[in-house]
Design a protein around this motif. Structure first.
Motif, PDB file in Angstrom:
ATOM      1  N   SER A  93      -2.939  -8.116  70.453  1.00  0.00           N
ATOM      2  CA  SER A  93      -3.750  -8.004  69.232  1.00  0.00           C
ATOM      3  C   SER A  93      -4.028  -9.388  68.676  1.00  0.00           C
ATOM      4  O   SER A  93      -3.158 -10.259  68.707  1.00  0.00           O
ATOM      5  N   ASN A  94      -5.263  -9.568  68.166  1.00  0.00           N
ATOM      6  CA  ASN A  94      -5.576 -10.817  67.470  1.00  0.00           C
ATOM      7  C   ASN A  94      -5.618 -10.620  65.965  1.00  0.00           C
ATOM      8  O   ASN A  94      -6.017 -11.503  65.225  1.00  0.00           O
ATOM      9  N   ARG A  95      -5.199  -9.441  65.517  1.00  0.00           N
ATOM     10  CA  ARG A  95      -5.214  -9.134  64.093  1.00  0.00           C
ATOM     11  C   ARG A  95      -3.870  -9.456  63.450  1.00  0.00           C
ATOM     12  O   ARG A  95      -2.841  -9.560  64.128  1.00  0.00           O
ATOM     13  N   ASN A  96      -3.870  -9.579  62.133  1.00  0.00           N
ATOM     14  CA  ASN A  96      -2.634  -9.683  61.374  1.00  0.00           C
ATOM     15  C   ASN A  96      -2.042  -8.283  61.287  1.00  0.00           C
ATOM     16  O   ASN A  96      -2.559  -7.418  60.567  1.00  0.00           O
ATOM     17  N   ILE A  97      -0.959  -8.031  62.029  1.00  0.00           N
ATOM     18  CA  ILE A  97      -0.410  -6.682  62.141  1.00  0.00           C
ATOM     19  C   ILE A  97       0.061  -6.161  60.785  1.00  0.00           C
ATOM     20  O   ILE A  97      -0.139  -4.987  60.452  1.00  0.00           O
ATOM     21  N   ALA A  98       0.688  -7.038  59.998  1.00  0.00           N
ATOM     22  CA  ALA A  98       1.192  -6.618  58.687  1.00  0.00           C
ATOM     23  C   ALA A  98       0.047  -6.100  57.807  1.00  0.00           C
ATOM     24  O   ALA A  98       0.178  -5.077  57.123  1.00  0.00           O
ATOM     25  N   GLU A  99      -1.087  -6.805  57.843  1.00  0.00           N
ATOM     26  CA  GLU A  99      -2.247  -6.371  57.058  1.00  0.00           C
ATOM     27  C   GLU A  99      -2.802  -5.058  57.591  1.00  0.00           C
ATOM     28  O   GLU A  99      -3.196  -4.174  56.823  1.00  0.00           O
ATOM     29  N   ALA A 100      -2.852  -4.921  58.908  1.00  0.00           N
ATOM     30  CA  ALA A 100      -3.369  -3.685  59.507  1.00  0.00           C
ATOM     31  C   ALA A 100      -2.498  -2.492  59.129  1.00  0.00           C
ATOM     32  O   ALA A 100      -3.006  -1.404  58.852  1.00  0.00           O
ATOM     33  N   ILE A 101      -1.177  -2.695  59.097  1.00  0.00           N
ATOM     34  CA  ILE A 101      -0.260  -1.619  58.693  1.00  0.00           C
ATOM     35  C   ILE A 101      -0.456  -1.296  57.219  1.00  0.00           C
ATOM     36  O   ILE A 101      -0.541  -0.123  56.823  1.00  0.00           O
ATOM     37  N   ALA A 102      -0.541  -2.344  56.384  1.00  0.00           N
ATOM     38  CA  ALA A 102      -0.720  -2.148  54.939  1.00  0.00           C
ATOM     39  C   ALA A 102      -2.035  -1.441  54.621  1.00  0.00           C
ATOM     40  O   ALA A 102      -2.117  -0.638  53.687  1.00  0.00           O
ATOM     41  N   ASP A 103      -3.070  -1.706  55.430  1.00  0.00           N
ATOM     42  CA  ASP A 103      -4.386  -1.083  55.216  1.00  0.00           C
ATOM     43  C   ASP A 103      -4.488   0.303  55.835  1.00  0.00           C
ATOM     44  O   ASP A 103      -5.540   0.946  55.754  1.00  0.00           O
ATOM     45  N   GLY A 104      -3.404   0.767  56.462  1.00  0.00           N
ATOM     46  CA  GLY A 104      -3.420   2.083  57.078  1.00  0.00           C
ATOM     47  C   GLY A 104      -4.193   2.133  58.376  1.00  0.00           C
ATOM     48  O   GLY A 104      -4.583   3.210  58.847  1.00  0.00           O
ATOM     49  N   LYS A 105      -4.420   0.975  59.005  1.00  0.00           N
ATOM     50  CA  LYS A 105      -5.187   0.909  60.250  1.00  0.00           C
ATOM     51  C   LYS A 105      -4.284   0.928  61.489  1.00  0.00           C
ATOM     52  O   LYS A 105      -4.784   1.115  62.593  1.00  0.00           O
ATOM     53  N   PHE A 106      -2.983   0.704  61.279  1.00  0.00           N
ATOM     54  CA  PHE A 106      -2.073   0.682  62.423  1.00  0.00           C
ATOM     55  C   PHE A 106      -0.740   1.290  62.008  1.00  0.00           C
ATOM     56  O   PHE A 106      -0.207   0.991  60.938  1.00  0.00           O
ATOM     57  N   ARG A 107      -0.231   2.168  62.872  1.00  0.00           N
ATOM     58  CA  ARG A 107       1.020   2.880  62.563  1.00  0.00           C
ATOM     59  C   ARG A 107       2.217   1.942  62.650  1.00  0.00           C
ATOM     60  O   ARG A 107       2.400   1.236  63.652  1.00  0.00           O
ATOM     61  N   THR A 137       1.958  -0.873  85.407  1.00  0.00           N
ATOM     62  CA  THR A 137       1.823  -1.447  84.062  1.00  0.00           C
ATOM     63  C   THR A 137       0.437  -1.157  83.515  1.00  0.00           C
ATOM     64  O   THR A 137      -0.541  -1.167  84.266  1.00  0.00           O
ATOM     65  N   ILE A 138       0.358  -0.912  82.212  1.00  0.00           N
ATOM     66  CA  ILE A 138      -0.936  -0.775  81.551  1.00  0.00           C
ATOM     67  C   ILE A 138      -1.036  -1.816  80.442  1.00  0.00           C
ATOM     68  O   ILE A 138      -0.091  -2.010  79.680  1.00  0.00           O
ATOM     69  N   LEU A 139      -2.154  -2.534  80.412  1.00  0.00           N
ATOM     70  CA  LEU A 139      -2.412  -3.521  79.359  1.00  0.00           C
ATOM     71  C   LEU A 139      -3.400  -2.912  78.372  1.00  0.00           C
ATOM     72  O   LEU A 139      -4.538  -2.602  78.742  1.00  0.00           O
ATOM     73  N   LEU A 140      -2.973  -2.758  77.125  1.00  0.00           N
ATOM     74  CA  LEU A 140      -3.838  -2.260  76.058  1.00  0.00           C
ATOM     75  C   LEU A 140      -4.263  -3.462  75.225  1.00  0.00           C
ATOM     76  O   LEU A 140      -3.584  -3.861  74.277  1.00  0.00           O
ATOM     77  N   ASP A 141      -5.391  -4.056  75.618  1.00  0.00           N
ATOM     78  CA  ASP A 141      -5.892  -5.264  74.968  1.00  0.00           C
ATOM     79  C   ASP A 141      -6.514  -4.903  73.625  1.00  0.00           C
ATOM     80  O   ASP A 141      -7.344  -3.996  73.540  1.00  0.00           O
ATOM     81  N   GLU A 142      -6.136  -5.623  72.567  1.00  0.00           N
ATOM     82  CA  GLU A 142      -6.599  -5.364  71.192  1.00  0.00           C
ATOM     83  C   GLU A 142      -6.288  -3.930  70.776  1.00  0.00           C
ATOM     84  O   GLU A 142      -7.152  -3.157  70.354  1.00  0.00           O
ATOM     85  N   ILE A 143      -5.024  -3.583  70.862  1.00  0.00           N
ATOM     86  CA  ILE A 143      -4.568  -2.219  70.582  1.00  0.00           C
ATOM     87  C   ILE A 143      -4.828  -1.794  69.139  1.00  0.00           C
ATOM     88  O   ILE A 143      -4.982  -0.611  68.838  1.00  0.00           O
ATOM     89  N   THR A 144      -4.899  -2.752  68.226  1.00  0.00           N
ATOM     90  CA  THR A 144      -5.105  -2.417  66.813  1.00  0.00           C
ATOM     91  C   THR A 144      -6.498  -1.862  66.542  1.00  0.00           C
ATOM     92  O   THR A 144      -6.774  -1.401  65.434  1.00  0.00           O
ATOM     93  N   GLU A 145      -7.389  -1.902  67.536  1.00  0.00           N
ATOM     94  CA  GLU A 145      -8.728  -1.328  67.371  1.00  0.00           C
ATOM     95  C   GLU A 145      -8.759   0.161  67.697  1.00  0.00           C
ATOM     96  O   GLU A 145      -9.786   0.812  67.499  1.00  0.00           O
ATOM     97  N   ILE A 146      -7.647   0.730  68.174  1.00  0.00           N
ATOM     98  CA  ILE A 146      -7.597   2.158  68.507  1.00  0.00           C
ATOM     99  C   ILE A 146      -7.486   2.983  67.234  1.00  0.00           C
ATOM    100  O   ILE A 146      -6.742   2.638  66.310  1.00  0.00           O
ATOM    101  N   ASP A 147      -8.189   4.098  67.197  1.00  0.00           N
ATOM    102  CA  ASP A 147      -8.164   5.002  66.048  1.00  0.00           C
ATOM    103  C   ASP A 147      -6.733   5.448  65.734  1.00  0.00           C
ATOM    104  O   ASP A 147      -5.932   5.676  66.652  1.00  0.00           O
TER     105      ASP A 147
END
Length: 478
Positions: free
Chosen positions: A301-315, A256-266
């Motif tokens: 992730s501790n971010r609001n995923i919907a906002e990150a997607i809307a801002d183009g920060k998360f696929r 298993t791999i844990l990607l902690d705070e994945i929304t911070e990845i480029d």
């Protein structure tokens, strides 16, 4: 065939209530006021689950638990306790009890707990008890050093998710099903809520528990090293690549791999993560050779995923690929009934770590702890209790003064005054940046401490510094 539950309770009225309630709900119930009588019955009769009180005259619930653990590993144990015995109940969970419930409780609640035990499956329960029994056996071996003992306490804490809140119970209910799957998991929640703890539980209770478990904190990875860290590189792929590097996914093969705070990845690296999830293969930096991988991915992730997607920060496509099991960990302010349990748990953890006698908190302190907003969630509560255990020294009661000493409050005030003083008129954006810079100067660059002073997250600090740096570079290029 009905599941057989043995009830051990010295309160005659409660005993009758439990026996009738279990019988009405389809269980075979056998009731004993005397724990010694119950133990004798257990020796000659098949029982699936023991439901026992903690505090009894002839024999304690802990002794009943120990007997069942050592002699009847196929039988589960659920503890019943009053508020005053929460500390004992938490320790019982560490020893191997499947669950516990605090009195008074409703008929539906106890049936819910018993149903959950049988739904969890005997294999899950058996492994849970074997792990605990093995740990109990180790405790009977020659006494370990303080460092070894404290390390065991830390490891035990990582295996537990303390709470009685409805959402927490739901999480624990679904844990066995999630753990036995190989599908990706996305865990969301504020900083300090216990996302990594729950991720650890998924791995520990999975079929991959003996395989590698690799943890990557995506927020702490330098941008230029993210791809190499995750997928590895070949010699000569870039300046400084003096030898081949396997990478996290290769290290985690079969596990298993844990990607902690994945929304911070480029965003560009996110595309390569999507490829791994879809095609079960990746390429090292500097190589075109595909490498197959069998890795289960857990992301947080501790971010609001919907906002990150809307801002183009998360696929969005990566989100849906990860979101097979969407898990949300509630903040501490939404599960305040768990605060007394957590307080006792952390007191036990740190008194054991420092070799101190058991302690409790004063009524005044408990009231303050329950009323607090807890922006830092469980991690902040743990820090307060850790401080209280140390500063209370030989006292057996931790008071408000031990946790909220004037010297700490004064320091916070001085820091706030320093940060806010002598700022000229400027735009709000520039003022925010100046506040961040002053706070970082005071904390010698520690972003987490600066964030606590300013009442924001360390992620916000990173984003604002990154934005300011980007603006500066654009101005220079013009």
């Amino acid at each position: 065939m009905k599941n057989h539950v043995l009830i051990v309770e010295d309160d005659e009225m409660l005993l009758e209530f439990l026996e009738e309630n279990l019988s009405v709900n389809g269980y075979k119930a056998t009731a004993f006021e005397s724990p010694t009588g119950a133990i004798e019955f257990l020796e000659n009769n098949g029982v699936d689950l023991v439901l026992t009180d903690v505090k009894m005259d002839d024999m304690t619930g802990d002794e009943v638990l120990s007997h069942v653990l050592e002699n009847h590993q196929e039988t589960g144990v659920i503890m019943m306790t009053g508020f005053g015995n929460i500390t004992h109940a938490v320790r019982a969970l560490q020893k191997g009890a499947f669950d516990y419930i605090t009195k008074p409780f409703k008929a539906k609640e106890i049936i819910f707990r018993i149903d959950r035990y049988f739904e969890a499956g005997s294999a899950f329960n058996k492994q849970h008890k074997i792990n605990a029994f093995t740990q109990d056996k180790k405790q009977k071996e020659p006494k370990k050093t303080a460092e070894e003992s404290s390390e065991e306490v830390i490891q035990q804490a990582e295996k537990r998710f303390i709470g009685e809140n409805r959402q927490v119970n739901q999480l624990m209910d679904i844990l066995p099903k999630i753990a036995t799957s190989t599908a990706p998991v996305m865990i969301q929640g504020e900083s300090g809520t216990g996302k990594e703890v729950f991720a650890n539980l998924i791995h520990k209770n999975s079929n991959r528990s003996d395989a590698p478990y690799i943890k990557i904190n995506c927020a702490n990875l330098p941008r230029e090293l993210v791809e190499s860290t995750l997928f590895g590189h070949v010699k000569g792929a870039f300046t400084g690549a003096i030898s081949d590097q396997k990478g996290a996914f290769a290290e985690a093969h079969g596990g298993t791999i844990l990607l902690d705070e994945i929304t911070e990845i480029d965003i560009q690296i996110q595309a390569k993560l999507l490829r791994v999830l879809q095609e079960k293969e990746f390429r090292r930096v500097g190589s075109q050779k595909p490498i197959e991988c069998d890795v289960r991915v857990i992301a947080t992730s501790n971010r609001n995923i919907a906002e990150a997607i809307a801002d183009g920060k998360f696929r969005e496509d990566l989100y849906y690929r990860l979101n097979v099991f969407p898990i949300s960990i509630p903040p501490l302010r939404e599960r305040k009934e768990d605060i007394p349990l957590l307080v006792d748990y952390f007191i036990n953890r740190y008194t054991e770590k420092y070799g101190l006698e058991s302690k409790e908190v004063s009524d005044d302190l408990m009231e303050v702890l329950i009323d607090r907003k807890w922006n830092g969630n469980v991690r902040e509560l743990e820090n307060k209790i850790h401080r209280g255990v140390i500063l209370s020294k030989d006292n057996d009661v931790i008071t408000l003064d031990h946790v909220e000493q004037n010297m700490f409050a004064k320091l916070d005030l001085e820091v706030s005054e320093e940060v806010l003083s002598d700022l000229p008129l400027m735009s709000i954006e520039d003022m925010e940046l100046q506040l961040i810079k002053k706070a970082l100067e005071h904390t010698q660059g520690n972003q987490k401490e600066a964030a606590e002073i300013l009442g924001i997250t360390d992620r916000t600090i990173r984003n604002k510094i990154k934005k300011a740096s980007s603006n500066d570079n654009n101005e220079e290029s013009q």
